[in-house]
Design a protein around this motif. Structure first.
Motif, PDB file in Angstrom:
ATOM      1  N   ASP A  63       8.021   4.100   4.066  1.00 30.30           N
ATOM      2  CA  ASP A  63       7.643   2.902   4.795  1.00 30.30           C
ATOM      3  C   ASP A  63       7.162   3.403   6.155  1.00 30.30           C
ATOM      4  OD1 ASP A  63       7.258   0.245   5.556  1.00 30.30           O
ATOM      5  OD2 ASP A  63       9.387  -0.259   5.633  1.00 30.30           O
ATOM      6  N   ALA A  64       6.481   2.564   6.918  1.00 27.67           N
ATOM      7  CA  ALA A  64       6.014   2.952   8.240  1.00 27.67           C
ATOM      8  C   ALA A  64       5.837   1.708   9.084  1.00 27.67           C
ATOM      9  CB  ALA A  64       4.682   3.711   8.131  1.00 27.67           C
ATOM     10  N   TRP A  65       5.942   1.881  10.411  1.00 36.66           N
ATOM     11  CA  TRP A  65       5.751   0.754  11.317  1.00 36.66           C
ATOM     12  C   TRP A  65       5.287   1.250  12.677  1.00 36.66           C
ATOM     13  CZ3 TRP A  65      10.393   2.273   9.249  1.00 36.66           C
ATOM     14  CH2 TRP A  65      11.328   2.820  10.118  1.00 36.66           C
ATOM     15  N   ILE A  66       4.714   0.318  13.427  1.00 37.41           N
ATOM     16  CA  ILE A  66       4.194   0.624  14.758  1.00 37.41           C
ATOM     17  C   ILE A  66       5.298   0.437  15.780  1.00 37.41           C
ATOM     18  CG2 ILE A  66       2.502  -0.048  16.523  1.00 37.41           C
ATOM     19  CD1 ILE A  66       1.494   1.377  13.864  1.00 37.41           C
ATOM     20  N   VAL A  67       5.369   1.371  16.732  1.00 40.05           N
ATOM     21  CA  VAL A  67       6.345   1.332  17.808  1.00 40.05           C
ATOM     22  C   VAL A  67       5.639   0.857  19.072  1.00 40.05           C
ATOM     23  CG1 VAL A  67       7.887   2.730  19.232  1.00 40.05           C
ATOM     24  CG2 VAL A  67       7.657   3.228  16.797  1.00 40.05           C
ATOM     25  N   GLY A  68       6.235  -0.091  19.764  1.00 36.89           N
ATOM     26  CA  GLY A  68       5.693  -0.540  21.040  1.00 36.89           C
ATOM     27  C   GLY A  68       4.641  -1.621  20.897  1.00 36.89           C
ATOM     28  N   ASP A  69       3.954  -1.872  22.010  1.00 41.36           N
ATOM     29  CA  ASP A  69       3.008  -2.989  22.065  1.00 41.36           C
ATOM     30  C   ASP A  69       1.552  -2.530  22.084  1.00 41.36           C
ATOM     31  OD1 ASP A  69       2.951  -1.904  24.589  1.00 41.36           O
ATOM     32  OD2 ASP A  69       3.398  -3.770  25.649  1.00 41.36           O
ATOM     33  N   LYS A  70       1.307  -1.272  21.683  1.00 43.22           N
ATOM     34  CA  LYS A  70      -0.068  -0.769  21.599  1.00 43.22           C
ATOM     35  C   LYS A  70      -0.407  -0.446  20.155  1.00 43.22           C
ATOM     36  CE  LYS A  70      -0.008   1.175  26.211  1.00 43.22           C
ATOM     37  NZ  LYS A  70      -0.054   2.367  27.033  1.00 43.22           N
ATOM     38  N   ARG A  71      -1.663  -0.625  19.803  1.00 38.21           N
ATOM     39  CA  ARG A  71      -2.095  -0.304  18.442  1.00 38.21           C
ATOM     40  C   ARG A  71      -2.021   1.201  18.218  1.00 38.21           C
ATOM     41  NH1 ARG A  71      -8.687  -0.750  18.254  1.00 38.21           N
ATOM     42  NH2 ARG A  71      -9.042   1.066  19.562  1.00 38.21           N
ATOM     43  N   CYS A  72      -1.982   1.577  16.961  1.00 37.50           N
ATOM     44  CA  CYS A  72      -2.020   2.982  16.567  1.00 37.50           C
ATOM     45  C   CYS A  72      -3.325   3.203  15.818  1.00 37.50           C
ATOM     46  CB  CYS A  72      -0.832   3.320  15.667  1.00 37.50           C
ATOM     47  SG  CYS A  72      -0.785   5.039  15.117  1.00 37.50           S
ATOM     48  N   VAL A  73      -4.037   4.247  16.198  1.00 36.55           N
ATOM     49  CA  VAL A  73      -5.292   4.603  15.526  1.00 36.55           C
ATOM     50  C   VAL A  73      -5.142   6.037  15.043  1.00 36.55           C
ATOM     51  CG1 VAL A  73      -7.787   4.882  15.767  1.00 36.55           C
ATOM     52  CG2 VAL A  73      -6.600   3.064  17.037  1.00 36.55           C
ATOM     53  N   LEU A  74      -5.467   6.248  13.766  1.00 33.05           N
ATOM     54  CA  LEU A  74      -5.345   7.589  13.200  1.00 33.05           C
ATOM     55  C   LEU A  74      -6.461   7.855  12.209  1.00 33.05           C
ATOM     56  CD1 LEU A  74      -4.125   7.117  10.117  1.00 33.05           C
ATOM     57  CD2 LEU A  74      -2.005   6.815  11.362  1.00 33.05           C
ATOM     58  N   ILE A  75      -6.675   9.122  11.942  1.00 37.35           N
ATOM     59  CA  ILE A  75      -7.624   9.559  10.925  1.00 37.35           C
ATOM     60  C   ILE A  75      -6.806  10.139   9.776  1.00 37.35           C
ATOM     61  CG2 ILE A  75      -9.554  11.101  10.366  1.00 37.35           C
ATOM     62  CD1 ILE A  75     -10.263   8.936  12.448  1.00 37.35           C
ATOM     63  N   ASP A  76      -7.069   9.669   8.556  1.00 37.79           N
ATOM     64  CA  ASP A  76      -6.359  10.131   7.360  1.00 37.79           C
ATOM     65  C   ASP A  76      -7.368  10.812   6.449  1.00 37.79           C
ATOM     66  OD1 ASP A  76      -4.944  10.442   4.970  1.00 37.79           O
ATOM     67  OD2 ASP A  76      -4.042   8.455   5.056  1.00 37.79           O
ATOM     68  N   PHE A  77      -7.111  12.081   6.141  1.00 38.72           N
ATOM     69  CA  PHE A  77      -8.040  12.872   5.336  1.00 38.72           C
ATOM     70  C   PHE A  77      -7.700  12.913   3.853  1.00 38.72           C
ATOM     71  CE2 PHE A  77      -8.293  14.705   9.617  1.00 38.72           C
ATOM     72  CZ  PHE A  77      -9.644  14.531   9.858  1.00 38.72           C
ATOM     73  N   THR A  78      -6.486  12.480   3.471  1.00 41.66           N
ATOM     74  CA  THR A  78      -6.103  12.654   2.064  1.00 41.66           C
ATOM     75  C   THR A  78      -5.630  11.398   1.356  1.00 41.66           C
ATOM     76  OG1 THR A  78      -3.842  13.283   2.693  1.00 41.66           O
ATOM     77  CG2 THR A  78      -5.444  15.072   2.375  1.00 41.66           C
ATOM     78  N   GLY A  79      -5.150  10.384   2.057  1.00 37.15           N
ATOM     79  CA  GLY A  79      -4.491   9.281   1.373  1.00 37.15           C
ATOM     80  C   GLY A  79      -5.253   7.987   1.312  1.00 37.15           C
ATOM     81  N   VAL A  80      -6.561   8.042   1.411  1.00 42.72           N
ATOM     82  CA  VAL A  80      -7.338   6.822   1.605  1.00 42.72           C
ATOM     83  C   VAL A  80      -7.972   6.260   0.336  1.00 42.72           C
ATOM     84  CG1 VAL A  80      -9.315   5.878   2.861  1.00 42.72           C
ATOM     85  CG2 VAL A  80      -7.786   7.480   3.975  1.00 42.72           C
ATOM     86  N   ALA A  81      -8.259   7.074  -0.644  1.00 43.74           N
ATOM     87  CA  ALA A  81      -9.035   6.631  -1.810  1.00 43.74           C
ATOM     88  C   ALA A  81      -8.496   5.339  -2.412  1.00 43.74           C
ATOM     89  CB  ALA A  81      -9.099   7.732  -2.857  1.00 43.74           C
ATOM     90  N   LYS A  82      -7.176   5.202  -2.525  1.00 41.44           N
ATOM     91  CA  LYS A  82      -6.597   4.005  -3.147  1.00 41.44           C
ATOM     92  C   LYS A  82      -5.716   3.218  -2.172  1.00 41.44           C
ATOM     93  CE  LYS A  82      -6.710   6.069  -7.702  1.00 41.44           C
ATOM     94  NZ  LYS A  82      -5.950   6.542  -8.855  1.00 41.44           N
ATOM     95  N   TYR A  83      -5.631   3.637  -0.938  1.00 40.49           N
ATOM     96  CA  TYR A  83      -4.738   2.998   0.040  1.00 40.49           C
ATOM     97  C   TYR A  83      -5.177   1.573   0.346  1.00 40.49           C
ATOM     98  CZ  TYR A  83      -1.911   2.308   4.201  1.00 40.49           C
ATOM     99  OH  TYR A  83      -1.017   1.813   5.102  1.00 40.49           O
ATOM    100  N   ALA A  84      -4.213   0.654   0.340  1.00 39.57           N
ATOM    101  CA  ALA A  84      -4.444  -0.756   0.654  1.00 39.57           C
ATOM    102  C   ALA A  84      -5.458  -1.408  -0.280  1.00 39.57           C
ATOM    103  CB  ALA A  84      -4.845  -0.931   2.118  1.00 39.57           C
ATOM    104  N   LYS A  85      -5.491  -0.920  -1.525  1.00 39.94           N
ATOM    105  CA  LYS A  85      -6.302  -1.539  -2.569  1.00 39.94           C
ATOM    106  C   LYS A  85      -5.356  -2.199  -3.562  1.00 39.94           C
ATOM    107  CE  LYS A  85     -10.458   0.227  -3.726  1.00 39.94           C
ATOM    108  NZ  LYS A  85     -11.439   1.115  -4.343  1.00 39.94           N
ATOM    109  N   PRO A  86      -5.714  -3.359  -4.058  1.00 43.42           N
ATOM    110  CA  PRO A  86      -4.840  -4.002  -5.061  1.00 43.42           C
ATOM    111  C   PRO A  86      -4.590  -3.082  -6.249  1.00 43.42           C
ATOM    112  CG  PRO A  86      -6.557  -5.510  -4.313  1.00 43.42           C
ATOM    113  CD  PRO A  86      -6.878  -4.144  -3.732  1.00 43.42           C
ATOM    114  N   ALA A  87      -3.344  -3.106  -6.715  1.00 44.36           N
ATOM    115  CA  ALA A  87      -2.942  -2.255  -7.845  1.00 44.36           C
ATOM    116  C   ALA A  87      -3.636  -2.656  -9.128  1.00 44.36           C
ATOM    117  CB  ALA A  87      -1.437  -2.316  -8.030  1.00 44.36           C
TER     118      ALA A  87
END
Length: 122
Positions: free
Chosen positions: A98-122
């Motif tokens: 699981d993961a969550w954001i800490v504090g009141d600022k957004r988090c921006v990141l670059i992901d090189f390996t886990g994106v192909a199916k991330y946040a896509k309906p199963a």
């Protein structure tokens, strides 16, 4: 390996996947055989609340390798191990977290390996 030069700008992604409740997005780009993304996670974002309903899995099953540009994110593995990542951190996150954001600022990141199916309906 034979290929051709390619260039795509992340501000004109091949696809944008939105998280629930307007809590962020991931912009997805494929160049050559590699798919990567820029994730923008708004304050209050939590995987189990804003992506789990999309993924349909009990915890995130993607493998993430990347780099944090801004903000802070905590990742907690199913076994209880926990790490906080911040600006300048390179990261590896195995499946089962699981993961969550800490504090009141957004988090921006670059992901090189886990994106192909991330946040896509199963």
């Amino acid at each position: 390996m034979v290929g051709k030069l390619e260039r795509k700008h992340i501000d004109k992604p091949d696809e944008t996947r939105l998280f629930k409740d307007g809590k962020g997005k991931i912009d997805v780009v494929t160049v050559g055989d590699h798919t990567f993304g820029r994730g923008v996670f708004e304050p209050g974002w939590r995987w189990s609340q804003h992506v789990k309903p999309i993924a349909g899995t009990p915890s995130c099953q993607a493998v993430h390798t990347g780099y944090v540009l801004e903000g802070h994110m905590v990742v907690k593995m199913d076994d209880g191990a926990e790490v906080e990542y911040g600006p300048g951190d390179a990261f590896f996150m195995p499946p089962g977290h699981d993961a969550w954001i800490v504090g009141d600022k957004r988090c921006v990141l670059i992901d090189f390996t886990g994106v192909a199916k991330y946040a896509k309906p199963a």
